[in-house]
Write a protein that holds these residues in place. Structure first.
Motif, PDB file in Angstrom:
ATOM      1  N   ALA A 112       0.825  -1.216   0.000  1.00 52.29           N
ATOM      2  CA  ALA A 112       0.000   0.000   0.000  1.00 52.29           C
ATOM      3  C   ALA A 112       0.852   1.255   0.000  1.00 52.29           C
ATOM      4  CB  ALA A 112      -0.938   0.010   1.200  1.00 52.29           C
ATOM      5  N   VAL A 113       1.983   1.213   0.678  1.00 52.32           N
ATOM      6  CA  VAL A 113       2.873   2.376   0.726  1.00 52.32           C
ATOM      7  C   VAL A 113       3.387   2.702  -0.671  1.00 52.32           C
ATOM      8  CG1 VAL A 113       5.128   3.163   1.598  1.00 52.32           C
ATOM      9  CG2 VAL A 113       3.510   2.048   3.139  1.00 52.32           C
ATOM     10  N   ARG A 114       3.553   1.691  -1.523  1.00 50.89           N
ATOM     11  CA  ARG A 114       4.088   1.893  -2.875  1.00 50.89           C
ATOM     12  C   ARG A 114       3.036   2.336  -3.889  1.00 50.89           C
ATOM     13  NH1 ARG A 114       6.975  -2.766  -1.148  1.00 50.89           N
ATOM     14  NH2 ARG A 114       5.515  -4.145  -2.190  1.00 50.89           N
ATOM     15  N   VAL A 115       1.746   2.229  -3.557  1.00 45.59           N
ATOM     16  CA  VAL A 115       0.668   2.608  -4.482  1.00 45.59           C
ATOM     17  C   VAL A 115       0.043   3.903  -3.992  1.00 45.59           C
ATOM     18  CG1 VAL A 115      -1.574   1.939  -5.435  1.00 45.59           C
ATOM     19  CG2 VAL A 115       0.210   0.217  -5.112  1.00 45.59           C
ATOM     20  N   ARG A 116      -0.051   4.874  -4.865  1.00 41.35           N
ATOM     21  CA  ARG A 116      -0.557   6.193  -4.479  1.00 41.35           C
ATOM     22  C   ARG A 116      -2.080   6.200  -4.431  1.00 41.35           C
ATOM     23  NH1 ARG A 116       2.792  10.919  -5.216  1.00 41.35           N
ATOM     24  NH2 ARG A 116       1.692  12.462  -3.999  1.00 41.35           N
ATOM     25  N   ALA A 117      -2.604   5.753  -3.296  1.00 40.54           N
ATOM     26  CA  ALA A 117      -4.044   5.760  -3.023  1.00 40.54           C
ATOM     27  C   ALA A 117      -4.187   5.681  -1.509  1.00 40.54           C
ATOM     28  CB  ALA A 117      -4.736   4.577  -3.691  1.00 40.54           C
ATOM     29  N   PRO A 118      -5.216   6.298  -0.963  1.00 38.26           N
ATOM     30  CA  PRO A 118      -5.355   6.257   0.497  1.00 38.26           C
ATOM     31  C   PRO A 118      -5.819   4.886   0.984  1.00 38.26           C
ATOM     32  CG  PRO A 118      -7.237   7.365  -0.463  1.00 38.26           C
ATOM     33  CD  PRO A 118      -6.270   7.092  -1.599  1.00 38.26           C
ATOM     34  N   ILE A 119      -5.393   4.539   2.181  1.00 37.96           N
ATOM     35  CA  ILE A 119      -5.959   3.384   2.874  1.00 37.96           C
ATOM     36  C   ILE A 119      -7.233   3.892   3.522  1.00 37.96           C
ATOM     37  CG2 ILE A 119      -5.685   1.738   4.765  1.00 37.96           C
ATOM     38  CD1 ILE A 119      -2.677   1.786   4.223  1.00 37.96           C
ATOM     39  N   VAL A 120      -8.335   3.225   3.227  1.00 36.15           N
ATOM     40  CA  VAL A 120      -9.630   3.634   3.763  1.00 36.15           C
ATOM     41  C   VAL A 120      -9.992   2.700   4.913  1.00 36.15           C
ATOM     42  CG1 VAL A 120     -12.061   4.050   3.240  1.00 36.15           C
ATOM     43  CG2 VAL A 120     -10.315   4.527   1.514  1.00 36.15           C
ATOM     44  N   VAL A 121     -10.441   3.289   6.008  1.00 36.00           N
ATOM     45  CA  VAL A 121     -10.721   2.535   7.225  1.00 36.00           C
ATOM     46  C   VAL A 121     -12.208   2.606   7.559  1.00 36.00           C
ATOM     47  CG1 VAL A 121     -10.250   2.368   9.708  1.00 36.00           C
ATOM     48  CG2 VAL A 121      -8.430   3.056   8.136  1.00 36.00           C
TER      49      VAL A 121
END
Length: 180
Positions: A112-121
């Motif tokens: 996830a750190v390498r892909v430019r998109a937010p982590i949604v919680v």
């Protein structure tokens, strides 16, 4: 007193009233993390954790972002957050943390750190003995994610949290016929 502080006090009072009406005193806090990089065999998955000593199979709400209406496995994992400050002139933010990050979880968070998109919680709270979550906050976007071998941390800004409904439901006559 700020609007955010007043709303927090009202929300806290409403939560206390809701908890007072239950017959169980066991509450389970859960988080669900979603990101385009969270994949198993090419299929999107959600990382689900419960702040309990054992894994739990819990019913998701009918409008859940993933697995709506299904029973999902929540993995026992220590996690928590530092609540937002109610200081005037500050945009409230929350600090999230997950401890003892396993290699399975670590792999997904590193992706996830390498892909430019937010982590949604999605944060849910369950009362043992009642079906489905009793409270839910959805759409929390994490930023500044950092992953080490033992802990994952992130922050989330709360621009719209004070405007959210408690407990996140709209009470209509169709959904709750006894209101008439």
């Amino acid at each position: 007193m700020t609007d955010i502080h007043e709303q927090t006090i009202r929300r806290t009072q409403a939560i206390r009233e809701a908890y007072a009406s239950t017959t169980s005193d066991v509450m389970l806090g859960t988080v669900e993390l979603r990101h385009p990089a969270f994949l198993e065999d090419g299929e999107p998955i959600a990382l689900r954790f419960v702040a309990d000593g054992v894994d739990q199979d819990l019913l998701l709400e009918e409008d859940a972002p993933m697995g709506a209406g299904e029973v999902a496995r929540f993995i026992a994992m220590p996690f928590g957050f530092t609540p937002p400050s109610s200081e005037e002139g500050q945009v409230p933010s929350v600090s999230f943390w997950i401890d003892n990050v396993s290699s399975h979880v670590h792999r997904h968070l590193q992706a996830a750190v390498r892909v430019r998109a937010p982590i949604v919680v999605t944060w849910r709270e369950y009362i043992v003995g009642l079906a489905g979550p009793q409270q839910r906050l959805d759409g929390i976007e994490l930023a500044n994610v950092k992953v080490t071998s033992t802990r994952a941390t992130a922050t989330a800004r709360l621009n719209d949290w004070p405007d959210r409904l408690f407990p996140g439901r709209i009470y209509t006559r169709d959904a709750f016929p006894t209101l008439s």
